[in-house]
Design an enzyme around this catalytic site. Sequence first.
Site, PDB file in Angstrom:
ATOM      1  N   CYS A  43       0.725  -1.372   0.426  1.00  0.00           N
ATOM      2  CA  CYS A  43      -0.286  -0.158  -0.080  1.00  0.00           C
ATOM      3  C   CYS A  43       0.272   1.186  -0.044  1.00  0.00           C
ATOM      4  O   CYS A  43       0.920   1.578   0.934  1.00  0.00           O
ATOM      5  CB  CYS A  43      -0.831  -0.436   1.170  1.00  0.00           C
ATOM      6  SG  CYS A  43      -2.056   1.191   1.296  1.00  0.00           S
ATOM      7  N   CYS A  78      -0.683   4.290   2.384  1.00  0.00           N
ATOM      8  CA  CYS A  78      -0.694   3.438   3.731  1.00  0.00           C
ATOM      9  C   CYS A  78       1.129   4.397   3.724  1.00  0.00           C
ATOM     10  O   CYS A  78       1.944   4.729   4.788  1.00  0.00           O
ATOM     11  CB  CYS A  78      -1.378   2.795   3.985  1.00  0.00           C
ATOM     12  SG  CYS A  78      -2.582   1.766   3.471  1.00  0.00           S
ATOM     13  N   ASP A  79       1.953   3.620   3.156  1.00  0.00           N
ATOM     14  CA  ASP A  79       3.535   3.647   3.687  1.00  0.00           C
ATOM     15  C   ASP A  79       4.268   4.491   2.499  1.00  0.00           C
ATOM     16  O   ASP A  79       5.481   4.589   3.409  1.00  0.00           O
ATOM     17  CB  ASP A  79       3.835   2.500   3.370  1.00  0.00           C
ATOM     18  CG  ASP A  79       2.907   1.280   4.048  1.00  0.00           C
ATOM     19  OD1 ASP A  79       2.683   1.808   5.886  1.00  0.00           O
ATOM     20  OD2 ASP A  79       2.877   0.020   4.484  1.00  0.00           O
TER      21      ASP A  79
END
Length: 331
Positions: free
Chosen positions: A155, A158-159
């Site tokens: 992701c 997300c990261d």
Amino acid sequence: MALFEKMDLGASDENKNTASEVEKTKVLIIGSGPAGYTAAIYAARANLSPVLYEGMQPGGQLTTTTEVENFPGYPEGITGPAMMEDLKNQASRFGTDIRFGYATATDLSQRPFKVTVDGNKVIETEALIIATGATAKYLGLEDEQKYAGGGVSACATCDGFFYRGKDVAVVGGGDTACEEAMYLAGLAKKVYLIVRRDVLRASKVMQDRLLATENIEVLWKHQTKGLTGDGVVEGAVLVKNKGEENEEEVKIAIDGFFLAIGHSPNSEIFKDYLDTDEVGYIKTINGTSKTNVPGVFACGDVMDNQYRQAVTAAGSGCKAAIDAERFLSEN
């Protein structure tokens, strides 16, 4: 691994006939990520006394994530496991009956709906909330597990923040891979897009945007052989032109390795009854969590093929619980 696996027909029939225990409940929630736990919080506060089964991976995909910095309410950030424990405790505080176990078969042909848990217990429920999530597809390399939380991610949204000014690689050749690569290009110093073939599967518009991005380098006809690094990802070993006369090994220095080869929604045991798209995502009535079966609701990544974020999953869990409460009050 999928959180909720469908058994073969013979095994399912056998479980239905030999279930050692039958239990009745008003609301059953299957799944325990942000969607499932949020649905439990709302359902419990509405005095619906929900029962929640956590699945094979309690807390869902976020339990494999280190720092979560984009979920509202945590200004200093929080680890994925810690945040899921907070949500679990909150759901439990309001009276949710949280249990370990996974659904192996379902009968949604009529109410009460029947869900077989662990192959030997049948739960009969008046309303069912499905929050089984989706499983990111991986290449199957041992190094993906070795460096989980240490540079391997599925992701970018997300990261990606953790890789500002660094070099990263994205695996994939479709629209998702191109989107992830371009998102990372706005943060990272350099982005390698590792493409197995000599063409992209992405739309023409997406390809044009990607190829026009200066800090993205497409590695055509490359496949990942392994990752290297002392505790965290520091490089990748690739094979160029695999199986051809000019096959060669290529090494690149990277700090992050992102998988963008798709997700598999954990919806298999519901497909005999619920409408899904071609990939398997459960279809819901626009703007709601309602499925084609009245009394069955879906939330989180099992029905969301667009955003797949913790905050959107939590929001959809809220909707599912409210939809379930209204359904029960009307029926």
